[in-house]
Design an enzyme around this catalytic site. Structure first.
Site, PDB file in Angstrom:
ATOM      1  N   PHE A 129       0.863  -1.185   0.000  1.00 47.11           N
ATOM      2  CA  PHE A 129       0.000   0.000   0.000  1.00 47.11           C
ATOM      3  C   PHE A 129       0.906   1.244   0.000  1.00 47.11           C
ATOM      4  CE2 PHE A 129      -2.778   3.189   1.951  1.00 47.11           C
ATOM      5  CZ  PHE A 129      -3.919   3.020   1.193  1.00 47.11           C
ATOM      6  N   ASP A 204       2.330  -5.262   8.487  1.00 48.68           N
ATOM      7  CA  ASP A 204       1.141  -4.424   8.363  1.00 48.68           C
ATOM      8  C   ASP A 204      -0.055  -5.378   8.300  1.00 48.68           C
ATOM      9  OD1 ASP A 204      -1.083  -3.053   7.305  1.00 48.68           O
ATOM     10  OD2 ASP A 204       0.176  -1.618   6.226  1.00 48.68           O
ATOM     11  N   TYR A 229     -10.343   0.296  11.021  1.00 47.95           N
ATOM     12  CA  TYR A 229     -11.622   0.648  10.375  1.00 47.95           C
ATOM     13  C   TYR A 229     -12.058  -0.354   9.316  1.00 47.95           C
ATOM     14  CZ  TYR A 229      -7.926   3.024   7.668  1.00 47.95           C
ATOM     15  OH  TYR A 229      -6.765   3.312   7.001  1.00 47.95           O
ATOM     16  N   LYS A 230     -11.279  -1.411   9.092  1.00 46.32           N
ATOM     17  CA  LYS A 230     -11.686  -2.397   8.089  1.00 46.32           C
ATOM     18  C   LYS A 230     -12.412  -3.552   8.788  1.00 46.32           C
ATOM     19  CE  LYS A 230      -7.614  -1.262   5.269  1.00 46.32           C
ATOM     20  NZ  LYS A 230      -8.200  -0.410   4.238  1.00 46.32           N
ATOM     21  N   ARG A 376     -12.525  -4.733  -6.278  1.00 46.79           N
ATOM     22  CA  ARG A 376     -12.329  -5.525  -5.054  1.00 46.79           C
ATOM     23  C   ARG A 376     -13.682  -5.868  -4.447  1.00 46.79           C
ATOM     24  NH1 ARG A 376      -8.318  -2.823  -0.814  1.00 46.79           N
ATOM     25  NH2 ARG A 376     -10.134  -1.468  -0.607  1.00 46.79           N
TER      26      ARG A 376
HETATM   27  C1  LIG Z   1      -2.174  -2.045   3.875  1.00 43.69           C
HETATM   28  C2  LIG Z   1      -2.544  -0.671   4.328  1.00 43.69           C
HETATM   29  N1  LIG Z   1      -1.691   0.039   5.090  1.00 43.69           N
HETATM   30  C3  LIG Z   1      -2.015   1.284   5.509  1.00 43.69           C
HETATM   31  C4  LIG Z   1      -3.233   1.856   5.176  1.00 43.69           C
HETATM   32  C5  LIG Z   1      -3.687   3.230   5.572  1.00 43.69           C
HETATM   33  O1  LIG Z   1      -3.065   3.896   6.533  1.00 43.69           O
HETATM   34  P1  LIG Z   1      -3.808   5.070   7.342  1.00 43.69           P
HETATM   35  O2  LIG Z   1      -4.671   4.403   8.382  1.00 43.69           O
HETATM   36  O3  LIG Z   1      -2.711   5.864   7.895  1.00 43.69           O
HETATM   37  O4  LIG Z   1      -4.655   5.833   6.371  1.00 43.69           O
HETATM   38  C6  LIG Z   1      -4.135   1.149   4.395  1.00 43.69           C
HETATM   39  C7  LIG Z   1      -5.434   1.769   4.051  1.00 43.69           C
HETATM   40  O5  LIG Z   1      -6.273   1.266   3.397  1.00 43.69           O
HETATM   41  C8  LIG Z   1      -3.784  -0.138   3.956  1.00 43.69           C
HETATM   42  O6  LIG Z   1      -4.628  -0.831   3.193  1.00 43.69           O
END
Ligand SMILES: Cc1ncc(COP(=O)(O)O)c(C=O)c1O
Length: 417
Positions: A129, A204, A229-230, A376
């Protein structure tokens, strides 16, 4: 090719078989939609509105500043951290919640650098990402490390190669599940390879926590971050978390030292001294209402084993693949066929992916688009059924048959797609 009636019978049979893990009544979702975007913004857990209203009314509104003590606001980052820890396989005292994934990753990678002061290389996946790529590049530039890019499957060979050349790798930063394709990477073996190279593993977990067992402690992961939030359903902009394995906490250097992480925050000392334990990873004042909403949201997992969520999710995504292949012949599914390699989404490649996503939404099937050509279909197992999978694939077929996706109105891309 299975007849649609056969697929409907199979959907009903599978929903019966998995009835015990159907947690739809723990969520508030509008009628008439199939929500396949829980990998972007999770649905609203039924516990949240009243808890949040109470926090605003009775805590903020009535008890005001005393709530920091009387309603446990001060300890919320570590208390909610422990609740997240239960879902990602971390014993209490190793997870802290607050700030964004981006901030947490920045902080975490600096902590990895401090754990490996003699190293000079960080390895990461070029398909990560964007925020992860930016943070890795940014921190590497700050500390003078070189970035080596490699797909996760080639990381062990790259680490061997770097070792042969006498290069010291400090950290390997990877996503457990690929945000575009839904590919689930082998966290245990990649963590072992990282350790064999003398490096620190940084994971991550944005696309795996709450959907796939992670077992951070079991696999000896060093450091991890993730959003809430997912699949954890914490709500828009809900705070992220950082995991620091207990064995590293004493040497954890907080590159973002703030008063919340001080050993004696109310002494108002002029010099920083980190708190003991995971509290030293705290930064500044957390977004309390979001944190309390997240705490309420995590109750959707009460009494739930993530392994059961995973079993349900594998069945749903497998069936969704089957339905797409039967009803939308020629569609290119890019998520792995093998259950063990697939996270909790089914990604499809289509030249008009953006139009497909908009046209599906018009038919009540909410998915999302990832540039340049990916649709997706995120499968948050607790609130979805096999019947939903069939309905989504049917809508996909209808959109393509009617040519809805070619509507010129879908030519312009909005900010959140
Ligand atoms: C793999 C991954 N890392 C990081 C993030 C986002 O980071 P942040 O919460 O700082 O917006 C996302 C957002 O969709 C993501 O899919």
């Amino acid at each position: 090719m299975p007849h649609p009636a056969d697929l409907a019978r199979r959907a009903a049979a599978l929903d019966d078989e998995h009835a015990a893990t159907d947690l739809r009544d723990r969520f508030l979702l509008p009628d008439g939609i199939v929500y396949l975007d829980g990998n972007s913004l999770g649905a609203l857990p039924a516990t949240v509105p009243e808890t949040l209203a109470g926090a605003v009314r009775d805590q903020w509104g009535r008890d005001l500043v005393h709530s920091w003590n009387t309603h446990g606001w001060w300890d919320a980052p570590t208390r909610v951290g422990d609740a997240v820890g239960r879902i990602v396989g971390a014993a209490p005292g190793q997870v802290v919640v607050g700030d964004s994934t981006t901030v947490r990753l920045h902080q975490t990678l600096h902590a990895a650098v401090a754990l490996r002061p003699d190293a000079g290389v960080v390895v990461t996946d070029p398909g990560s990402f964007p925020t992860d790529l930016y943070v890795v590049a940014g921190v590497a530039a700050q500390v003078g490390w070189r970035v080596e890019h490699s797909g996760p499957d080639a990381v062990p060979a790259l680490l061997d190669d770097l070792a042969r050349r006498g290069e010291r790798v400090g950290a390997v930063v990877l996503s457990h599940v690929d945000y575009r394709t839904g590919r689930l990477w082998d966290l245990p073996s990649l963590t072992r390879a990282t350790h064999a190279a003398g490096a620190v593993s940084v994971w991550d977990l944005c696309h795996s926590a709450g959907a796939v067992p992670v077992d951070l402690d079991l696999h000896g992961v060093d450091l991890a971050v993730g959003c809430t939030y997912k699949y954890l359903n914490g709500g828009p902009g809900s705070p992220a978390y950082g995991y620091v394995a207990a064995r590293h906490q004493e040497r954890f250097v907080n590159v973002l030292p703030g008063w919340n992480g001080h050993a004696e925050p109310f002494a108002m000392a002029g010099a920083y001294e980190g708190a003991p334990g995971i509290a030293r990873a705290r930064i500044g004042t957390p977004p309390m209402l979001s944190l309390l909403a997240l705490e309420a949201a995590l109750h959707a997992f009460d009494g739930v084993d993530v392994r059961d969520v995973r079993r349900r999710s594998s069945s749903l995504t497998r069936f969704l693949r089957d339905c797409l292949e039967a009803l939308v012949p020629g569609v290119e599914v890019v998520s792995p066929l093998d259950d063990a390699e697939r996270g909790s989404q089914v990604a499809v490649r289509h030249p008009d992916a953006y139009g497909v996503v908009q046209a599906l939404a018009a038919r009540g099937v909410v998915t999302d688009f990832r540039t340049p050509d990916v649709v997706r279909l995120g499968v948050a197992a607790p609130y979805l059924t096999h019947g939903d999978m069939l309905a989504a694939a049917g809508a996909f077929a209808d959109v393509l048959a009617a040519g809805d996706h070619l509507d010129p109105a879908y030519g312009r891309r909005s900010v959140v797609t």
